[in-house]
Every structure is written in C-alpha cells, then in structure tokens.
Design a protein around this motif. Structure first.
Motif, PDB file in Angstrom:
ATOM      1  N   SER A  55      19.486  71.979  -7.402  1.00 41.89           N
ATOM      2  CA  SER A  55      18.497  71.104  -6.684  1.00 41.89           C
ATOM      3  C   SER A  55      18.924  69.827  -6.519  1.00 41.89           C
ATOM      4  O   SER A  55      19.815  69.295  -7.221  1.00 41.89           O
ATOM      5  N   LEU A  56      18.530  69.303  -5.256  1.00 41.02           N
ATOM      6  CA  LEU A  56      18.911  68.010  -4.841  1.00 41.02           C
ATOM      7  C   LEU A  56      18.514  66.881  -5.985  1.00 41.02           C
ATOM      8  O   LEU A  56      19.435  66.380  -6.319  1.00 41.02           O
ATOM      9  N   GLU A  57      17.480  67.270  -6.913  1.00 45.18           N
ATOM     10  CA  GLU A  57      17.230  66.183  -7.738  1.00 45.18           C
ATOM     11  C   GLU A  57      18.138  66.396  -8.811  1.00 45.18           C
ATOM     12  O   GLU A  57      18.482  65.474  -9.413  1.00 45.18           O
ATOM     13  N   GLU A  58      18.400  67.532  -9.138  1.00 48.59           N
ATOM     14  CA  GLU A  58      19.443  67.907 -10.169  1.00 48.59           C
ATOM     15  C   GLU A  58      20.761  67.387 -10.075  1.00 48.59           C
ATOM     16  O   GLU A  58      21.344  66.862 -10.796  1.00 48.59           O
ATOM     17  N   ALA A  59      21.292  67.494  -8.689  1.00 42.02           N
ATOM     18  CA  ALA A  59      22.620  66.864  -8.306  1.00 42.02           C
ATOM     19  C   ALA A  59      22.602  65.715  -8.244  1.00 42.02           C
ATOM     20  O   ALA A  59      23.724  65.059  -8.724  1.00 42.02           O
ATOM     21  N   LYS A  60      21.428  64.638  -8.010  1.00 39.03           N
ATOM     22  CA  LYS A  60      21.551  63.132  -8.069  1.00 39.03           C
ATOM     23  C   LYS A  60      21.560  62.961  -9.661  1.00 39.03           C
ATOM     24  O   LYS A  60      22.282  61.766  -9.821  1.00 39.03           O
ATOM     25  N   GLN A  61      21.478  63.587 -10.514  1.00 34.10           N
ATOM     26  CA  GLN A  61      21.820  63.236 -12.058  1.00 34.10           C
ATOM     27  C   GLN A  61      23.010  63.885 -12.589  1.00 34.10           C
ATOM     28  O   GLN A  61      23.362  63.451 -13.732  1.00 34.10           O
ATOM     29  N   PHE A  62      23.582  64.929 -12.005  1.00 41.44           N
ATOM     30  CA  PHE A  62      24.742  65.672 -12.419  1.00 41.44           C
ATOM     31  C   PHE A  62      26.132  64.641 -12.581  1.00 41.44           C
ATOM     32  O   PHE A  62      26.272  64.082 -11.587  1.00 41.44           O
ATOM     33  N   LYS A  63      26.706  64.950 -13.520  1.00 47.22           N
ATOM     34  CA  LYS A  63      28.113  64.434 -13.572  1.00 47.22           C
ATOM     35  C   LYS A  63      29.081  65.459 -13.689  1.00 47.22           C
ATOM     36  O   LYS A  63      29.104  66.130 -14.766  1.00 47.22           O
ATOM     37  N   PRO A  64      29.897  65.721 -12.928  1.00 49.55           N
ATOM     38  CA  PRO A  64      31.001  66.611 -13.089  1.00 49.55           C
ATOM     39  C   PRO A  64      32.067  66.274 -13.914  1.00 49.55           C
ATOM     40  O   PRO A  64      32.241  65.380 -14.434  1.00 49.55           O
ATOM     41  N   MET A  89      14.911  72.464  -1.902  1.00 52.81           N
ATOM     42  CA  MET A  89      16.213  72.554  -1.244  1.00 52.81           C
ATOM     43  C   MET A  89      17.498  72.563  -2.180  1.00 52.81           C
ATOM     44  O   MET A  89      17.223  71.859  -3.344  1.00 52.81           O
ATOM     45  N   ASN A  90      18.545  73.596  -2.248  1.00 50.35           N
ATOM     46  CA  ASN A  90      19.427  73.404  -2.931  1.00 50.35           C
ATOM     47  C   ASN A  90      21.069  73.015  -2.336  1.00 50.35           C
ATOM     48  O   ASN A  90      21.041  72.990  -1.020  1.00 50.35           O
ATOM     49  N   VAL A  91      21.723  72.218  -3.016  1.00 49.86           N
ATOM     50  CA  VAL A  91      22.874  71.601  -2.538  1.00 49.86           C
ATOM     51  C   VAL A  91      24.025  72.122  -3.338  1.00 49.86           C
ATOM     52  O   VAL A  91      23.983  72.419  -4.566  1.00 49.86           O
ATOM     53  N   GLU A  92      25.275  72.296  -2.682  1.00 47.60           N
ATOM     54  CA  GLU A  92      26.617  72.598  -3.312  1.00 47.60           C
ATOM     55  C   GLU A  92      27.337  71.396  -3.846  1.00 47.60           C
ATOM     56  O   GLU A  92      27.564  70.475  -2.985  1.00 47.60           O
ATOM     57  N   VAL A  93      27.508  71.229  -4.946  1.00 46.69           N
ATOM     58  CA  VAL A  93      28.295  70.111  -5.466  1.00 46.69           C
ATOM     59  C   VAL A  93      29.553  70.391  -6.508  1.00 46.69           C
ATOM     60  O   VAL A  93      29.507  71.334  -6.802  1.00 46.69           O
ATOM     61  N   VAL A  94      30.351  69.536  -6.616  1.00 54.52           N
ATOM     62  CA  VAL A  94      31.386  69.730  -7.489  1.00 54.52           C
ATOM     63  C   VAL A  94      31.083  69.839  -8.894  1.00 54.52           C
ATOM     64  O   VAL A  94      30.349  68.982  -9.255  1.00 54.52           O
ATOM     65  N   LYS A  95      31.533  70.844  -9.577  1.00 63.49           N
ATOM     66  CA  LYS A  95      31.151  71.161 -10.907  1.00 63.49           C
ATOM     67  C   LYS A  95      32.172  70.378 -11.996  1.00 63.49           C
ATOM     68  O   LYS A  95      31.946  69.898 -12.688  1.00 63.49           O
ATOM     69  N   SER A  96      33.501  70.686 -11.279  1.00 60.49           N
ATOM     70  CA  SER A  96      34.656  70.457 -12.387  1.00 60.49           C
ATOM     71  C   SER A  96      35.978  70.428 -11.475  1.00 60.49           C
ATOM     72  O   SER A  96      36.098  70.895 -10.583  1.00 60.49           O
ATOM     73  N   LYS A  97      37.135  69.536 -12.164  1.00 56.23           N
ATOM     74  CA  LYS A  97      38.004  69.456 -11.193  1.00 56.23           C
ATOM     75  C   LYS A  97      39.356  69.337 -12.293  1.00 56.23           C
ATOM     76  O   LYS A  97      39.248  68.485 -13.164  1.00 56.23           O
ATOM     77  N   LEU A  98      40.262  70.026 -11.888  1.00 47.09           N
ATOM     78  CA  LEU A  98      41.695  69.900 -12.736  1.00 47.09           C
ATOM     79  C   LEU A  98      42.474  69.206 -11.709  1.00 47.09           C
ATOM     80  O   LEU A  98      42.924  69.773 -10.672  1.00 47.09           O
ATOM     81  N   HIS A  99      42.677  67.874 -11.951  1.00 44.97           N
ATOM     82  CA  HIS A  99      43.234  67.231 -10.848  1.00 44.97           C
ATOM     83  C   HIS A  99      44.932  66.789 -11.148  1.00 44.97           C
ATOM     84  O   HIS A  99      45.327  66.422 -12.157  1.00 44.97           O
ATOM     85  N   ASN A 100      45.760  67.512 -10.116  1.00 43.58           N
ATOM     86  CA  ASN A 100      47.046  67.286  -9.876  1.00 43.58           C
ATOM     87  C   ASN A 100      47.762  67.898 -11.339  1.00 43.58           C
ATOM     88  O   ASN A 100      48.464  67.326 -12.532  1.00 43.58           O
ATOM     89  N   VAL A 101      47.665  69.146 -11.183  1.00 45.72           N
ATOM     90  CA  VAL A 101      48.174  70.093 -12.284  1.00 45.72           C
ATOM     91  C   VAL A 101      49.521  70.573 -11.270  1.00 45.72           C
ATOM     92  O   VAL A 101      49.462  70.804 -10.101  1.00 45.72           O
ATOM     93  N   SER A 102      50.523  70.989 -12.171  1.00 44.90           N
ATOM     94  CA  SER A 102      51.829  71.562 -11.515  1.00 44.90           C
ATOM     95  C   SER A 102      51.948  72.964 -11.580  1.00 44.90           C
ATOM     96  O   SER A 102      51.547  73.594 -12.553  1.00 44.90           O
ATOM     97  N   VAL A 103      52.304  73.714 -10.438  1.00 42.43           N
ATOM     98  CA  VAL A 103      52.362  74.916 -10.315  1.00 42.43           C
ATOM     99  C   VAL A 103      53.494  75.574 -10.955  1.00 42.43           C
ATOM    100  O   VAL A 103      54.668  75.104 -10.994  1.00 42.43           O
TER     101      VAL A 103
END
Length: 116
Positions: free
Chosen positions: A94-103, A1-15
């Motif tokens: 994969s679910l197992e990869e996602a459990k270890q992944f750090k975005p 089973m595969n899951v979709e997870v957050v890979k990265s985020k730019l938090h609070n940038v101004s347009v």
C-alpha cells in the motif's frame, strides 16, 4: 492503492559464469541472497553496467560463500564473465506502507562478490 517499490538490491556484483546450456535463471551465492533478503525462485531484474542490458529472471541458490553470480539460459547472451551487474527485487504494498518501508541495499566487494 498499491505501488511497486524496490525491496532489495545487490549493487555492483561481478558475473562469474554465463551458462547458455541451462533451463534459465540466475544463480546467486546463498550468502548474498540472505544479505539482500532474496529468496529462491523470486523474480529479479538484472541490470548490466557494462552494456546497458536489462532482463528479468528468477533466482536459484548458489553455493554458500562461493561468490557465484551466473546467468543461465538465454540470459547468458546478455552478459560476459566479469561484467558488473545490479540485481534488484521489487514488491507491492500500500502507499502508506511504502512511505515507511526501507529496502535492503547490499554493496559487496565487486572484485570477489564477498560481503564487506
């Protein structure tokens, strides 16, 4: 089973720009792209903190060190210059990869979009 997870985020940038007369996409300062592990043409979700709008588009490289965050094409109607947005990428694994992944979360200076 595969899951979709957050890979990265730019938090609070101004347009910095909204360019209606463009084919489409979001232009992001290449320094910000590198810091957040975002690549050109990658699909992103843009969340506007000022008006609640959410949209998906793809990334084009902006001038390195410019701080540019420019919504292009139809997306330009969803923002105003000065709005604060969050730019999020996702990936499938994969679910197992996602459990270890750090975005990668990046928190630039909201006033200038400079890396701090």
């Amino acid at each position: 089973m595969n899951v979709e997870v957050v890979k990265s985020k730019l938090h609070n940038v101004s347009v910095t720009e909204a360019n209606l007369n463009y084919v489409g996409s979001i232009t992001i300062d290449e320094d910000l792209m590198d810091a957040a592990n975002i690549i050109e043409n990658e699909k992103v979700q843009v969340v506007n903190n000022n008006n609640g709008e959410r949209l998906e588009t793809y990334v084009i490289k902006g001038e390195r060190g410019s701080g540019v965050i420019c919504l292009n094409g139809a997306a330009a109607r969803k923002v105003a210059v000065g709005d604060v947005v969050i730019i999020i990428t996702y990936c499938h694994m994969s679910l197992e990869e996602a459990k270890q992944f750090k975005p990668t979360f990046v928190f630039p200076d909201t006033a200038t979009n400079a890396l701090v």
